[in-house]
Design an enzyme around this catalytic site. Structure first.
Site, PDB file in Angstrom:
ATOM      1  N   HIS A 172      -5.418   0.698  -4.614  1.00  0.00           N
ATOM      2  CA  HIS A 172      -4.611  -0.533  -4.666  1.00  0.00           C
ATOM      3  C   HIS A 172      -4.248  -0.867  -6.123  1.00  0.00           C
ATOM      4  O   HIS A 172      -4.613  -1.935  -6.633  1.00  0.00           O
ATOM      5  CB  HIS A 172      -5.471  -1.637  -4.039  1.00  0.00           C
ATOM      6  N   GLU A 276       0.718   1.029  -4.306  1.00  0.00           N
ATOM      7  CA  GLU A 276      -0.561   1.510  -3.780  1.00  0.00           C
ATOM      8  C   GLU A 276      -0.402   2.810  -3.013  1.00  0.00           C
ATOM      9  O   GLU A 276       0.475   2.914  -2.132  1.00  0.00           O
ATOM     10  CB  GLU A 276      -1.152   0.438  -2.868  1.00  0.00           C
TER      11      GLU A 276
HETATM   12  O1  TA6 Z   1      -1.836  -4.714  -0.706  1.00  0.00           O
HETATM   13  C1  TA6 Z   1      -1.265  -5.985  -0.551  1.00  0.00           C
HETATM   14  C2  TA6 Z   1      -2.297  -6.906   0.075  1.00  0.00           C
HETATM   15  O2  TA6 Z   1      -2.700  -6.450   1.343  1.00  0.00           O
HETATM   16  C3  TA6 Z   1      -1.705  -8.319   0.124  1.00  0.00           C
HETATM   17  O3  TA6 Z   1      -1.429  -8.714   1.454  1.00  0.00           O
HETATM   18  C4  TA6 Z   1      -2.784  -9.173  -0.549  1.00  0.00           C
HETATM   19  O4  TA6 Z   1      -3.716  -9.605   0.404  1.00  0.00           O
HETATM   20  C5  TA6 Z   1      -3.356  -8.149  -1.528  1.00  0.00           C
HETATM   21  O5  TA6 Z   1      -3.474  -6.969  -0.747  1.00  0.00           O
HETATM   22  C6  TA6 Z   1      -4.608  -8.554  -2.237  1.00  0.00           C
HETATM   23  O6  TA6 Z   1      -5.696  -8.580  -1.347  1.00  0.00           O
HETATM   24  P1  TA6 Z   1      -7.104  -9.106  -1.970  1.00  0.00           P
HETATM   25  O7  TA6 Z   1      -8.068  -9.045  -0.837  1.00  0.00           O
HETATM   26  O8  TA6 Z   1      -7.462  -8.186  -3.090  1.00  0.00           O
HETATM   27  O9  TA6 Z   1      -6.814 -10.500  -2.479  1.00  0.00           O
END
Ligand code: TA6
Length: 306
Positions: A172, A276
């Site tokens: 991510h 990601e």
């Molecule tokens: O990858 C995008 C995502 O799924 C968004 O929807 C947002 O939730 C982000 O990840 C961050 O997630 P986190 O749990 O690290 O705040």
């Protein structure tokens, strides 16, 4: 205790002038890699790469100034490892968002300078009592981080149990950019994506470049494209290559969602873009007994005006 962990790591793995160990933010054990012209920081907490920079340039990875460095919290920025599920757990929403790998303490298995001159770190994660509550399978996660002029990540999952299991995964990665409103993303033009921004739906993206004018939270499935971030004010491009990954997620929280995140400053949203490398939703991976799967992400940069 953290002091003893760092002392033991130094004893076993230190490579003078190249790989050291210290107590990072909140005294969380950290690996510090200096391999001219680059440097990187990796926390054992989540096997989390938090910093990667070419000398004379600004960091390539974004790290929130309000990130928490606590055992049960993910670090906000760098390269969180989402495993064995992406987003909320579909069976039990009370389980940790994005799985438990990014809030687990990983074990450092190896440190080496390889023939190319790059520094290679190997970390691993195996089940514990807590993870078995979330994911009742036997597995080994091996994570190889190769640091040099590029940053290369390999996440291998192996089924060491007596039944098949299915998982999702995402590296991510939070990329540091000058201003999301002046940033372009190439590589996904014409692709199908599902937006998680209300109203959710599936769309076909227009031709490259993708520009950013609002909250963006897009999941591209069945997509193996290499992406290129163009940062004109930063005079650089960042190329995000991948292998064995059939999903890409693109995320910027924009103003409202930034305000809603306690570990993210209200003013930070223009400075980051997540691209990601993943296998999520229909692209989840099923491993038979004894089977392994490795997903790769490769990060490279070059000056735009070259
Ligand atoms: O990858 C995008 C995502 O799924 C968004 O929807 C947002 O939730 C982000 O990840 C961050 O997630 P986190 O749990 O690290 O705040």
């Amino acid at each position: 205790m953290p002091d003893r962990i760092v002392a033991a790591l130094r004893e076993k793995f230190e490579i003078e002038n190249f790989v050291g160990f210290d107590l990072g933010v909140n005294r969380v054990p950290r690996i510090v890699v200096t391999i001219p012209p680059c440097e990187a920081h990796i926390y054992l907490h989540g096997a989390h790469v938090t910093h990667y920079r070419h000398r004379g340039q600004s960091p390539l990875l974004f790290l929130s100034e309000k990130s928490l460095f606590q055992n049960d919290k993910p670090i906000r920025g760098g390269i969180p490892i989402c495993w064995p599920w992406f987003g909320p757990n579909k069976q039990n929403p009370s389980f940790p968002m994005h799985g438990f790998a990014r809030t687990s303490m990983w074990e450092l298995q190896g440190v080496a300078q390889i023939p190319t001159g790059q520094i290679e770190l190997k970390l691993s994660l195996t089940p514990n009592e807590q993870s078995k509550n979330f994911f009742p399978h036997d597995f080994v996660l091996d994570y190889t981080i190769t640091i040099g002029d590029t940053l290369e990540l390999a996440l291998r999952a192996t089924n060491t149990g007596d039944q098949p299991f299915t998982y999702e995964e995402a590296l991510h990665t939070y990329f540091a950019i000058s201003d999301i409103r002046k940033t372009q993303l190439l590589g996904l033009g014409g692709s199908t994506y599902t937006t998680k921004v209300a109203p959710p739906g599936t769309h076909t993206q227009g031709p490259d470049p993708l520009l950013f004018t609002a909250e963006t939270d897009s999941v591209y499935t069945n997509n193996t494209a290499e992406c290129t971030i163009i940062d004109p004010p930063g005079d650089r491009t960042i190329v995000v290559g991948k292998q064995n990954s059939n999903s890409t997620i693109v995320w910027n929280p924009w103003i409202a969602k930034a305000k809603a995140m306690p570990d993210f400053s209200d003013e930070e949203w223009p400075k980051m873009l997540c691209v990601e490398t993943a296998n999520v939703w229909d692209n989840a991976i099923t491993l038979a007994l004894g089977q392994s799967h490795t997903m790769y992400q490769r990060i490279a940069t070059r000056q735009l005006s070259q």
